[in-house]
Design a protein around this motif. Sequence first.
Motif, PDB file in Angstrom:
ATOM      1  N   GLU A  38       0.729  -1.293  -0.089  1.00 16.91           N
ATOM      2  CA  GLU A  38       0.072  -0.070  -0.009  1.00 16.91           C
ATOM      3  C   GLU A  38       0.917   1.226  -0.063  1.00 16.91           C
ATOM      4  N   ASN A  39       2.180   1.205   0.698  1.00 14.12           N
ATOM      5  CA  ASN A  39       2.807   2.313   0.700  1.00 14.12           C
ATOM      6  C   ASN A  39       3.356   2.738  -0.447  1.00 14.12           C
ATOM      7  N   PHE A  40       3.916   1.745  -1.525  1.00 12.97           N
ATOM      8  CA  PHE A  40       4.357   1.910  -2.591  1.00 12.97           C
ATOM      9  C   PHE A  40       3.211   2.484  -3.527  1.00 12.97           C
ATOM     10  N   LYS A  41       1.856   1.951  -3.544  1.00 16.71           N
ATOM     11  CA  LYS A  41       0.788   2.574  -4.116  1.00 16.71           C
ATOM     12  C   LYS A  41       0.533   3.856  -4.090  1.00 16.71           C
ATOM     13  N   ALA A  42       0.531   4.179  -2.616  1.00 14.92           N
ATOM     14  CA  ALA A  42       0.059   5.774  -2.131  1.00 14.92           C
ATOM     15  C   ALA A  42       1.192   6.250  -2.765  1.00 14.92           C
ATOM     16  N   ALA A  43       2.447   6.282  -2.844  1.00 15.70           N
ATOM     17  CA  ALA A  43       3.430   7.188  -3.275  1.00 15.70           C
ATOM     18  C   ALA A  43       3.232   7.374  -4.705  1.00 15.70           C
ATOM     19  N   LEU A  44       2.938   6.095  -5.709  1.00 11.25           N
ATOM     20  CA  LEU A  44       2.894   6.317  -6.965  1.00 11.25           C
ATOM     21  C   LEU A  44       1.651   7.455  -7.247  1.00 11.25           C
ATOM     22  N   SER A  45       0.485   7.293  -6.560  1.00 14.06           N
ATOM     23  CA  SER A  45      -0.514   8.168  -6.812  1.00 14.06           C
ATOM     24  C   SER A  45      -0.135   9.598  -6.395  1.00 14.06           C
ATOM     25  N   SER A  46       0.697   9.695  -5.532  1.00 12.42           N
ATOM     26  CA  SER A  46       0.708  10.929  -5.054  1.00 12.42           C
ATOM     27  C   SER A  46       1.982  11.704  -5.695  1.00 12.42           C
ATOM     28  N   ILE A  47       2.604  10.999  -6.592  1.00 10.94           N
ATOM     29  CA  ILE A  47       3.918  11.478  -7.383  1.00 10.94           C
ATOM     30  C   ILE A  47       3.470  11.580  -8.710  1.00 10.94           C
ATOM     31  N   GLN A  48       2.519  10.669  -9.137  1.00 13.44           N
ATOM     32  CA  GLN A  48       2.296  10.893 -10.856  1.00 13.44           C
ATOM     33  C   GLN A  48       1.013  12.000 -10.750  1.00 13.44           C
ATOM     34  N   ARG A  49       1.190  13.235 -10.728  1.00 11.50           N
ATOM     35  CA  ARG A  49       0.176  14.034 -10.636  1.00 11.50           C
ATOM     36  C   ARG A  49      -0.101  14.800 -12.006  1.00 11.50           C
ATOM     37  N   HIS A  50      -1.611  15.298 -12.379  1.00 15.06           N
ATOM     38  CA  HIS A  50      -1.925  16.092 -13.828  1.00 15.06           C
ATOM     39  C   HIS A  50      -1.857  17.292 -13.574  1.00 15.06           C
ATOM     40  N   PRO A  51      -1.100  18.032 -13.264  1.00 10.18           N
ATOM     41  CA  PRO A  51      -1.300  19.517 -12.585  1.00 10.18           C
ATOM     42  C   PRO A  51      -2.509  20.119 -13.529  1.00 10.18           C
ATOM     43  N   LYS A  52      -2.250  20.041 -14.787  1.00 15.11           N
ATOM     44  CA  LYS A  52      -3.385  20.935 -15.676  1.00 15.11           C
ATOM     45  C   LYS A  52      -4.671  20.374 -15.446  1.00 15.11           C
ATOM     46  N   GLN A  53      -4.897  19.159 -15.517  1.00 10.88           N
ATOM     47  CA  GLN A  53      -6.069  18.437 -15.183  1.00 10.88           C
ATOM     48  C   GLN A  53      -6.710  18.948 -13.603  1.00 10.88           C
ATOM     49  N   GLU A  54      -5.797  18.777 -12.728  1.00 16.83           N
ATOM     50  CA  GLU A  54      -6.267  19.297 -11.484  1.00 16.83           C
ATOM     51  C   GLU A  54      -6.924  20.865 -11.506  1.00 16.83           C
ATOM     52  N   CYS A  55      -5.773  21.587 -12.368  1.00 13.46           N
ATOM     53  CA  CYS A  55      -6.390  22.962 -12.374  1.00 13.46           C
ATOM     54  C   CYS A  55      -7.603  23.066 -12.713  1.00 13.46           C
ATOM     55  N   ILE A  56      -7.920  22.375 -14.108  1.00 12.46           N
ATOM     56  CA  ILE A  56      -9.376  22.404 -14.450  1.00 12.46           C
ATOM     57  C   ILE A  56     -10.510  22.191 -13.330  1.00 12.46           C
ATOM     58  N   LYS A  57     -10.238  21.152 -12.772  1.00 13.48           N
ATOM     59  CA  LYS A  57     -10.980  20.684 -11.485  1.00 13.48           C
ATOM     60  C   LYS A  57     -11.306  21.804 -10.799  1.00 13.48           C
ATOM     61  N   ASP A  58     -10.535  22.721 -10.443  1.00 17.39           N
ATOM     62  CA  ASP A  58     -10.531  23.798  -9.381  1.00 17.39           C
ATOM     63  C   ASP A  58     -11.535  25.276  -9.885  1.00 17.39           C
ATOM     64  N   CYS A  59     -11.432  24.805 -11.407  1.00 17.29           N
ATOM     65  CA  CYS A  59     -12.369  26.367 -11.933  1.00 17.29           C
ATOM     66  C   CYS A  59     -13.616  26.431 -11.588  1.00 17.29           C
ATOM     67  N   SER A  60     -14.033  27.633 -11.761  1.00 12.89           N
ATOM     68  CA  SER A  60     -15.420  27.920 -11.418  1.00 12.89           C
ATOM     69  C   SER A  60     -16.202  27.617 -12.703  1.00 12.89           C
ATOM     70  N   ILE A  61     -17.510  27.765 -12.698  1.00 17.08           N
ATOM     71  CA  ILE A  61     -18.508  27.366 -13.948  1.00 17.08           C
ATOM     72  C   ILE A  61     -18.065  28.409 -15.021  1.00 17.08           C
ATOM     73  N   LEU A  62     -18.067  29.550 -14.739  1.00 18.07           N
ATOM     74  CA  LEU A  62     -17.887  30.773 -15.447  1.00 18.07           C
ATOM     75  C   LEU A  62     -16.545  30.463 -16.400  1.00 18.07           C
ATOM     76  N   GLU A  63     -15.472  30.060 -15.518  1.00 17.13           N
ATOM     77  CA  GLU A  63     -14.090  29.879 -16.095  1.00 17.13           C
ATOM     78  C   GLU A  63     -14.133  28.746 -17.082  1.00 17.13           C
ATOM     79  N   LEU A  64     -14.980  27.758 -17.015  1.00 18.82           N
ATOM     80  CA  LEU A  64     -15.219  26.841 -17.760  1.00 18.82           C
ATOM     81  C   LEU A  64     -16.015  27.112 -19.033  1.00 18.82           C
TER      82      LEU A  64
END
Lengths: 683, 417
Positions: free
Chosen positions: B288-314
């Motif tokens: 589990e430790n290794f799995k958690a590490a993988l998901s925490s290190i393989q990020r998709h910053p741009k997609q996460e950025c979109i997740k944080d946008c408001s409806i108007l921004e979308l």
Amino acid sequence: MASKKKAAKTDKMSGKKRVYYKKVVYDGGEFEVGDDVYVKRREDANSDDEIPELEECRVCFKAGKAVMVECDDCLGGFHLKCLKPPLKVVPEGDWICGFCEARKLGREVQLPRPPPGKKLARTLRDKLLSSDLWAAHIESIWKEADDSYWFRGQWYTIPEETSAGRQPHNLRRELYQTNDFADIEMESIIRHCYVMNPKEYAKAHDEGDDIFMCEYEYDIQWHSFKRLADIDNGDEEGDDSDIDEDWKSSKDAESDTDEDVEYEEEKVKNLQSRASSAHELAANSRKGKFFGLQKIGTKRIPEHVRCHKQTELEKAKAALVLAKLPKSLPCRNKEMEEISAFVKGAICDNQCLGRCLYIHGVPGTGKTMSVLAVMRNLKSEVDAGSIRPYCFVDVNGLKLASPENIYRVIYEALTGHRVSWKKALHLLNERFSEGKRNGKEDDRPCILLIDELDLLVTRNQSVLYNILDWPTKPHSKLIVIGIANTMDLPEKLLPRISSRIDAFEKQAIEFASRKVAAISGDARRALEICRRAAEIADYHIKKLSSNHNPAPEGKGLVGMSAVEAAIHEMFQAPHIQVMRSCSKLSKIFLAAMVYELYKTGMAETSFEKLAMTVSCICTSNAEAFPGWDILLKVGCMLGESRIILCEPGARHSLQKLQLNFPSDDVSFALKDSKEIPWLAKYL
Amino acid sequence: MGIENLAEKAQILIRSRLCSPNFIFKPLSDSSDSNYSKLKFIISSSIMEACNNSILLLGPRGSGKVAVLELVLSDLLEEYPDTITVIRLNGLLHSEDNSALKEIARQLCMEHHLLFSKMASFDDNSQFMIAMLRECGLAHKTVIFTLDEFDLFAQGKQRLLYSLLDAMQTVTSQAVVVGVSCRLDADQLLEKRVRSRFSHRKLLFLPPSKEDVQRLLEHILSLPMDSSLACDYAAEFNEKLQSILADKRFKEIISNYLNSNSTTNHLLRFLFIAISNMELKSGFLSLENFKAALSSIQRHPKQECIKDCSILELYILVCMKRLEVREQNSYNFSSVMKEYKSVHDSFPTSDYYAQNVCLRAFEHLLQRELICFTDNRGHSQSIEFRQVKLVVSYAELQEGLKSYRSCPAILLKLIDR
């Protein structure tokens, strides 16, 4: 005592001042500046003892005239006929007597006792090496006001008296030169001894018992050792020493050897006071006088530099070092003759018109080296007196902070004064264009060698103009030799300068880029390849011998494989290897780039298009698509090592990408990758 | 001693291992064709034989070039005490010739306890360097220059490299220049006359192979069986570790992670996170430790950025996308507004905002680098009239909208058309 003294020259000076001599006959011996002598240690030393001129044989205890051989270990002398078995001739190389050999093997040795009533006489050499005597190098000789003769000596010391003590690699007859000076009365000199550098020492055969070897200088303040500089680079002179020797040789030419030179007392004092305050000054400022460099030195001479028996390969490597300037430059004779004819023609003319010479060629073809070799030859002719003395200034364009600084450097080299470059330009203009000379020294022709001339090109080209303009002035007596590797310098110049170059275009020597090696025209490169090949071979042999303890002897030859490896290393870009070993995604990325290139025919693509291609490739081969952001990172990694050229990653999907190597290279590298066999269809 | 205490100790030990390059690269350096032994041979032979040499270490970032070099240097410093002076320069700091020479002079002065003057000129410093090289050569001392980010030294006229390499053409000097660069074509950047003086030794650093990775994992993660940790704990820890390492799922995680970048440094970063995730209560590593590490290190910053946008921004992003699909390549805020209005006219919703509100959202998008200006000129123009472009791609935008928690259905429809 006074009656014995006989100075070589009568005293011309007033009684108050010291009179300096170059050579003095004292006590029946001739002593010259630069000689090495034994000096008595104490006044009460038993100098009355008879000092044997000849060493006695260790076996028969007679001095005799018969040939003796010296043991390299205990320095004992042996008659050839007294040895068992007797020797006919003095053996070549090192020879160790039977007693020492036996002692080394651990046996008790009974040295032959001298016949009763006869004391074993100690020679001066014995006394020196057991520190009952001193040896010194004569720096200067003078007569004091009270008619006593003195000399300034630089002490030698024996290994036992240094802080490191005698080390196993010290030779028996080794001395160290110290930086300790003393004024000594001539009275205490016993007689000459001869201290040689290792090269002379190796050649010396039967110069007698009083020869010693000196390779290092010992600093008594810092207790550190340093090699003596003039041994190694005897054949390459800095520009400052040129001027020095000019001065000496010119003096020598017009006066006899017993010339008395009078020094200013104050000068000496100045020197001493400066030395004492040295440690307060910064080391890296003040050009030419760096303070504190005497601190550098080894506390102990490392063993590996002394008793290292070189293997054939190591010898080869040492011979191939770039710094070893060859004594003769093969296949540059013609060019060298032309240069020397040019320079001689320029300086031997009575009125000495200024001239210019421009030498160009590919780097590493020996341009600078040929000129320096010519200048060396000329200097020896000056020493011989067949050519008038001249001054030589050597400037390197790349080592100047700015092109204008060249004036300052030239002026400093000519006069020794430091001024700003504007002032220097003014003074040089005065000297060269207006012919204003303010001393006898200035009257000599001046040879100016400018290496990397193309670096002096400035926007308005005033520097080059001035330098090439001076020689055309009637009284300049300036000869300019320019070296550069651009062939098109004349074209780079504005018309007013290139008209000047026309004047010497005829004389310009074409340094054709000869094929020194089959691969490149660069001699340095060829040498480096050979050196690297030797290194590789050496590496393999050393590894082999460390793995299997019995070292395979005799295999010390540089094989074809080593040369090939060296050439490979030097000329092949490593990108294919990197592409082969890079991560899986990078491989897919590269393959997609090649695919994109074939599809569109355009070299440049954007990250967005490429990512689409990658995702297509991935889905059709059942490979998980990693996501855009990771792909972007992969692309940036490839960009970092310049396998592809790309814009900064902040541009994200707008980023432009391009392969930095031919697409064939990529196909070649990735075609048979075991990890992802399906990659081949996209290549 | 409680198990938690032991586990903490083990964690600290492994973390300190991960942070020391010496520990990581030591076992890889035994064999005769490792870069370590090659580099060591070249440098030590130039010390022994008193000659000059210059070497380039090439390889992708994170492949351990500097680490191996430091390892070699520390070994040599031990082997030949006080005959080696190491001068370290970095292209990011000293790419300018003047400052580089000053730095060289400073380090030489420091090393030999000489007084250093900041005021010295370029000429002074270069003469000082040459004089020092000579003196050091006479005293059998080798000066090793390490030039990190070597490619950055090859800018401009390359005075520093020229004077350094030219000073090494004499017999008296005894120096080694080691260049470190991630650019494979670093030696091609050198000017002709500089290249001619360069010795052209090249060592290539490659990412570790699969077997090497396996060895490395074992070497780093297994605990020593000596008395520093309780013996039975260490044995159990190692046993569990072995079972994890042999696990197929673990191998998948590792290969998934190394797919993007297989260098050593990249691997170490992953392991560090995994070790930090270790549960102190149980005291052992788990998958589990290794799995958690993988998901925490393989990020998709741009997609996460979109997740944080408001409806108007979308809405704004989608409008820009629609403009681009229509091959309208140059547009600015006003044209986006026009599109927004037309969209709203055909599909009226409650999400219609005034222009100044939209401008605010637009600025926000600019700051998050989801959109950018096409050129850097025209700073004087107000934002509304400058040309812009979408930075996120179509696929990312779509992906982002799909994963958005409460995305209006209309947006998904709009983007598909």
